[in-house]
Motif scaffolding. Structure first.
Motif, short mmCIF file in Angstrom:
data_model
loop_
_atom_site.label_atom_id
_atom_site.label_comp_id
_atom_site.label_asym_id
_atom_site.label_seq_id
_atom_site.Cartn_x
_atom_site.Cartn_y
_atom_site.Cartn_z
N VAL A 49 11.08 -4.88 -1.28
CA VAL A 49 11.60 -6.22 -0.38
C VAL A 49 9.54 -6.52 0.07
O VAL A 49 9.15 -5.08 0.76
N LEU A 50 8.65 -7.17 0.22
CA LEU A 50 7.74 -7.92 1.36
C LEU A 50 7.55 -7.87 2.83
O LEU A 50 6.85 -7.32 3.51
N SER A 51 8.82 -8.06 3.82
CA SER A 51 8.72 -8.47 4.81
C SER A 51 9.94 -7.44 5.10
O SER A 51 10.91 -8.24 5.42
N ALA A 52 10.06 -6.22 5.75
CA ALA A 52 11.83 -5.51 6.23
C ALA A 52 11.06 -4.30 7.06
O ALA A 52 10.10 -3.94 6.71
N ALA A 53 11.18 -5.26 8.32
CA ALA A 53 11.01 -3.63 9.21
C ALA A 53 11.95 -4.41 10.73
O ALA A 53 13.14 -4.27 10.24
N GLY A 54 12.16 -2.60 11.26
CA GLY A 54 13.25 -2.25 12.22
C GLY A 54 14.17 -2.54 11.24
O GLY A 54 14.39 -1.88 9.91
N ALA A 55 15.50 -3.48 11.90
CA ALA A 55 16.87 -3.71 11.36
C ALA A 55 17.01 -4.02 9.98
O ALA A 55 18.04 -3.61 9.64
N ARG A 56 15.87 -4.69 10.18
CA ARG A 56 15.95 -5.27 9.20
C ARG A 56 15.52 -4.36 7.70
O ARG A 56 15.94 -4.64 6.30
N ALA A 57 14.68 -3.80 7.83
CA ALA A 57 14.52 -2.47 6.51
C ALA A 57 15.91 -1.47 6.47
O ALA A 57 15.77 -0.98 5.30
N ALA A 58 16.03 -1.06 6.91
CA ALA A 58 17.33 -0.45 7.42
C ALA A 58 18.47 -1.46 5.97
O ALA A 58 18.65 -0.41 5.83
N GLU A 59 18.92 -2.66 6.78
CA GLU A 59 19.10 -3.04 5.78
C GLU A 59 19.06 -3.26 4.70
O GLU A 59 19.99 -2.94 3.35
N ALA A 60 17.92 -3.30 4.59
CA ALA A 60 16.86 -3.37 2.49
C ALA A 60 17.47 -2.13 1.99
O ALA A 60 18.03 -2.29 0.91
N GLU A 61 17.43 -1.48 2.78
CA GLU A 61 17.31 -0.05 2.14
C GLU A 61 18.99 0.31 1.37
O GLU A 61 19.32 0.73 0.98
N GLY A 84 7.08 -14.99 7.71
CA GLY A 84 6.88 -17.05 6.94
C GLY A 84 5.59 -17.27 7.21
O GLY A 84 4.59 -18.67 7.67
N PHE A 85 4.78 -16.10 6.60
CA PHE A 85 3.44 -16.83 6.84
C PHE A 85 2.59 -15.64 6.04
O PHE A 85 1.50 -15.29 5.71
N PHE A 86 3.51 -15.81 4.97
CA PHE A 86 2.56 -14.74 3.48
C PHE A 86 1.44 -15.57 3.28
O PHE A 86 0.61 -14.92 2.07
N PRO A 87 1.15 -16.98 3.10
CA PRO A 87 0.03 -17.89 2.24
C PRO A 87 -0.71 -17.00 2.98
O PRO A 87 -2.11 -17.15 2.17
N GLN A 88 -0.46 -17.00 4.04
CA GLN A 88 -2.20 -16.99 4.65
C GLN A 88 -2.29 -15.16 4.85
O GLN A 88 -3.68 -14.72 5.32
N GLN A 89 -1.58 -14.72 4.28
CA GLN A 89 -1.30 -12.71 3.71
C GLN A 89 -1.71 -12.94 2.58
O GLN A 89 -1.83 -12.17 2.25
N GLU A 90 -1.83 -13.91 1.76
CA GLU A 90 -1.95 -13.52 -0.02
C GLU A 90 -3.13 -12.45 -0.48
O GLU A 90 -2.96 -11.61 -0.83
N ALA A 91 -4.23 -12.41 0.51
CA ALA A 91 -5.14 -11.40 0.10
C ALA A 91 -4.57 -9.89 -0.23
O ALA A 91 -5.23 -9.41 -1.20
N THR A 92 -4.48 -10.02 0.70
CA THR A 92 -3.42 -8.52 1.18
C THR A 92 -2.12 -8.00 0.50
O THR A 92 -1.92 -7.58 -0.54
N LEU A 93 -1.43 -9.40 0.09
CA LEU A 93 0.23 -9.37 -0.55
C LEU A 93 -0.48 -9.14 -2.06
O LEU A 93 0.01 -8.27 -2.81
N LYS A 94 -1.97 -9.51 -2.60
CA LYS A 94 -2.54 -9.28 -3.96
C LYS A 94 -2.55 -7.64 -4.14
O LYS A 94 -2.38 -7.32 -5.01
N ARG A 95 -3.13 -7.09 -3.19
CA ARG A 95 -3.47 -6.22 -4.03
C ARG A 95 -2.68 -5.16 -2.88
O ARG A 95 -2.34 -4.53 -4.16
N TRP A 96 -1.86 -5.63 -2.53
CA TRP A 96 0.00 -4.48 -2.96
C TRP A 96 0.80 -4.59 -3.86
O TRP A 96 1.21 -4.41 -3.96
N MET A 97 0.32 -6.34 -4.20
CA MET A 97 1.38 -6.70 -6.32
C MET A 97 0.34 -5.83 -6.39
O MET A 97 1.18 -5.32 -7.80
N GLU A 98 -0.73 -5.41 -6.47
CA GLU A 98 -1.60 -4.78 -7.45
C GLU A 98 -0.85 -2.96 -8.03
O GLU A 98 -1.67 -2.38 -8.63
N ASP A 99 -1.31 -2.53 -6.68
CA ASP A 99 -0.72 -1.34 -7.10
C ASP A 99 0.52 -1.33 -7.41
O ASP A 99 0.65 0.03 -8.32
N LEU A 100 1.46 -2.28 -7.88
CA LEU A 100 2.93 -1.95 -8.36
C LEU A 100 2.22 -1.29 -10.00
O LEU A 100 2.97 -0.91 -10.20
#
Length: 217
Positions: A49-61, A84-100
């Motif tokens: 899950v690429l956007s999970a923090a706080g209560a949302r992280a606990a829910e996801a897990e 809401g801002f994934f397109p603006q973070q695409e370079a970092t998202l790409k690196r995160w995905m590559e690690d998978l």
């Protein structure tokens, strides 16, 4: 509609699940995963899950572990990209995905639909295809007020027991979402019934996917 076997009882299927937000994977593909388990398929799952923090992280897990209690859940990876801002973070998202790709090669990847109206969902789908170029990818759908449901070409039928369990898990694990007017049993049941009708599901219900490329063995 005559089914095309994808995974048979007793076989092991390695699955990479990708969701932009907590609850995306469950909404889009929870029924498919539970139906595979019910049919005796041995699942090995990496849940991301690429956007999970706080209560949302606990829910996801907690939701992932409950849904896949009978599977081999390799790991639950929770990132903290800004909702809401994934397109603006695409370079970092790409690196995160590559690690998978450093992990085991999955037999199938579950990700968002390319034509989804939500910008985060589209970004995840685009990067999935950009990163995993030699994999079987199933794109799932998420109902929303945008009215962006498309024309799927792959269906995963199931019965009332699977649908009831899916709805129970969603409503019990995602308290942060319950105030939203679309997040209710009627939405999930209605879409599942529509897709079940389209594929003439013997169990009345189904989830639907887009399969853009496949290779017959």
């Amino acid at each position: 509609m005559k089914p095309l076997p994808f995974a048979r009882p007793g076989e092991t299927l390695s699955v990479l699940c990708l969701g932009a937000h907590a609850d995306d994977i469950e909404i889009g593909a929870g029924g498919l995963l539970m139906q595979w388990l019910k049919c005796g398929v041995r699942l090995e799952v990496l849940w991301c899950v690429l956007s999970a923090a706080g209560a949302r992280a606990a829910e996801a897990e907690q939701s992932a572990r409950a849904l896949l209690a009978e599977a081999c859940l390799k790991d639950v990876k929770l990132a903290r990209f800004e909702d809401g801002f994934f397109p603006q973070q695409e370079a970092t998202l790409k690196r995160w995905m590559e690690d998978l790709k450093a992990g085991p090669v999955p037999d199938v990847i579950l990700t968002h639909r390319r034509d989804d109206a939500h910008q985060d969902h589209r970004a995840v789908s685009r990067l999935t295809w950009n990163t995993f170029r030699d994999h079987t990818i199933l794109e799932y759908e998420i109902p929303k007020w945008d009215g962006d449901l498309g024309r799927p070409n792959l269906y995963a039928p199931f019965g009332e027991d699977i649908l009831a369990r899916k709805i129970e898990l969603l409503l019990s694990h995602f308290a942060t979402q319950r105030p939203k007017d679309w997040f209710d049993a009627e939405t999930f049941r209605g879409l599942a019934r529509l897709r079940g009708m389209e594929c003439r599901s013997p169990g009345r219900y189904a989830e639907a996917f887009v399969l853009r490329k496949a290779c017959l063995a």
